[in-house]
Write an enzyme that holds these catalytic residues in place. Structure first.
Site, PDB file in Angstrom:
ATOM      1  N   ASP A  67     -23.532  23.313  64.380  1.00  0.00           N
ATOM      2  CA  ASP A  67     -22.820  24.138  65.360  1.00  0.00           C
ATOM      3  C   ASP A  67     -23.529  24.217  66.702  1.00  0.00           C
ATOM      4  OD1 ASP A  67     -24.922  25.594  64.259  1.00  0.00           O
ATOM      5  OD2 ASP A  67     -23.624  26.983  63.188  1.00  0.00           O
ATOM      6  N   ASP A 136     -22.998  37.880  56.481  1.00  0.00           N
ATOM      7  CA  ASP A 136     -21.603  38.035  56.062  1.00  0.00           C
ATOM      8  C   ASP A 136     -21.124  36.817  55.256  1.00  0.00           C
ATOM      9  OD1 ASP A 136     -21.516  36.125  58.051  1.00  0.00           O
ATOM     10  OD2 ASP A 136     -20.094  37.189  59.341  1.00  0.00           O
ATOM     11  N   HIS A 138     -21.485  33.621  56.234  1.00  0.00           N
ATOM     12  CA  HIS A 138     -21.081  32.436  57.000  1.00  0.00           C
ATOM     13  C   HIS A 138     -22.016  31.263  56.744  1.00  0.00           C
ATOM     14  CE1 HIS A 138     -23.576  34.174  60.519  1.00  0.00           C
ATOM     15  NE2 HIS A 138     -24.155  33.034  60.234  1.00  0.00           N
ATOM     16  N   GLU A 143     -16.981  31.883  59.839  1.00  0.00           N
ATOM     17  CA  GLU A 143     -17.041  33.313  59.560  1.00  0.00           C
ATOM     18  C   GLU A 143     -15.999  33.681  58.495  1.00  0.00           C
ATOM     19  OE1 GLU A 143     -19.322  35.159  60.660  1.00  0.00           O
ATOM     20  OE2 GLU A 143     -19.801  34.802  62.758  1.00  0.00           O
TER      21      GLU A 143
HETATM   22  C1  F6R Z   1     -27.197  27.839  62.247  1.00  0.00           C
HETATM   23  C2  F6R Z   1     -26.128  28.263  61.380  1.00  0.00           C
HETATM   24  C3  F6R Z   1     -26.060  29.626  60.780  1.00  0.00           C
HETATM   25  C4  F6R Z   1     -27.376  30.145  60.226  1.00  0.00           C
HETATM   26  C5  F6R Z   1     -27.210  31.553  59.674  1.00  0.00           C
HETATM   27  C6  F6R Z   1     -28.515  32.116  59.131  1.00  0.00           C
HETATM   28  O1  F6R Z   1     -26.993  26.500  62.648  1.00  0.00           O
HETATM   29  O2  F6R Z   1     -25.277  27.497  61.162  1.00  0.00           O
HETATM   30  O3  F6R Z   1     -25.099  29.593  59.745  1.00  0.00           O
HETATM   31  O4  F6R Z   1     -27.829  29.285  59.228  1.00  0.00           O
HETATM   32  O5  F6R Z   1     -26.737  32.401  60.677  1.00  0.00           O
HETATM   33  O6  F6R Z   1     -29.407  32.277  60.197  1.00  0.00           O
HETATM   34  P1  F6R Z   1     -30.941  32.617  59.965  1.00  0.00           P
HETATM   35  O7  F6R Z   1     -31.570  31.428  59.359  1.00  0.00           O
HETATM   36  O8  F6R Z   1     -31.468  32.868  61.366  1.00  0.00           O
HETATM   37  O9  F6R Z   1     -30.985  33.816  59.101  1.00  0.00           O
END
Ligand code: F6R
Length: 244
Positions: A67, A136, A138, A143
């Site tokens: 992303d 959540d 994702h 989401e």
């Molecule tokens: C990042 C991504 C997100 C993160 C998720 C967890 O490229 O796709 O899905 O993996 O928000 O983030 P952290 O590792 O910061 O807890």
């Protein structure tokens, strides 16, 4: 699904990096699906160390990231393109023209998404897709929703995601409210999924994702249907899961 229990963040990073190491060793021209956020930083450090010690070669590797924030230039220090250069790409011999992320500068979201889907189809199946998990549920920036989106799409980030990501910005107002993300089908098409998680804060959502019903309200729950998922997590993150 295989669960690998680790002691702490460093141990998660080493164990996950070892899995990527073996994929790269077996297939030097592999396609790596990569992620950003806090979870993978230690993994990238480990991969850089292996490279510096002469044990890893990125020269034939293709990378596709999950992303990118919509509206951020790749030179913006908050962009995921910048993050990937800082944490991995500029320290190893990957060819920059073989590293791909959605184009955050492209304002025409339809064009940005179509172009990224084209890039993904040209790159071919990810040999391994690295994932973190949001509070959540994702994955990428898919989401909670009423369906599982297939291809790359533009998402409005959930309030909780904006809140969680504000720690990377000077203020909450600076967090972009939209992102381009690889769709669920593109994530699920990887040969192997490697999810990493640390800390108590991820315990509840891991239980919901892997031991609850498969529902687009918890996007990561779709991984229950993937034939090869490896979850590397520390004891705190696994503390709510039964039989772990
Ligand atoms: C990042 C991504 C997100 C993160 C998720 C967890 O490229 O796709 O899905 O993996 O928000 O983030 P952290 O590792 O910061 O807890």
């Amino acid at each position: 699904m295989r669960i690998i229990k680790a002691r702490d963040y460093e141990d998660v990073s080493r164990k996950a990096a070892n899995i990527i190491f073996s994929v790269m060793t077996e297939k030097p021209d592999c396609v790596l699906g990569l992620a950003t956020g806090s979870s993978p930083v230690g993994i990238y450090k480990e991969l850089v160390r292996h490279y510096q010690e002469g044990d890893l070669d990125f020269s034939q590797v293709t990378t596709v990231n999950l992303d990118e924030y919509r509206g951020l230039d790749r030179e913006n220090p908050q962009s995921y393109a910048y993050y990937m250069r800082e944490n991995l790409f500029s320290h190893v011999n990957v060819r920059p023209e073989k590293t791909f992320l959605p184009d955050g500068r492209e304002e025409d979201s339809r064009k940005a998404c179509e172009e990224y889907d084209h890039i993904l189809s040209q790159a071919g199946q990810q040999d391994i897709q690295l994932l973190g998990i949001g509070h959540d549920g994702h994955i990428g920036f898919n989401e909670p929703a009423d369906h599982f989106p297939k291809g790359t799409h533009c998402v409005d980030l959930a309030e909780s995601t904006i809140e969680a990501n504000a720690r990377f910005f000077e203020s909450r107002d600076q967090v972009p409210t939209q992102a381009y993300t690889m769709g669920i089908q593109s994530i699920m098409s990887a040969k192997c999924i490697l999810m990493v998680a640390n800390g108590k804060g991820k315990a509840q959502i891991l239980k919901q994702a892997f031991q609850g019903p498969v529902t687009p309200q918890v996007p990561a729950s779709i991984l229950q249907l993937h034939p090869q998922v490896i979850l590397v997590a520390d004891e705190e993150a696994l503390s709510e899961m039964e039989n772990c």
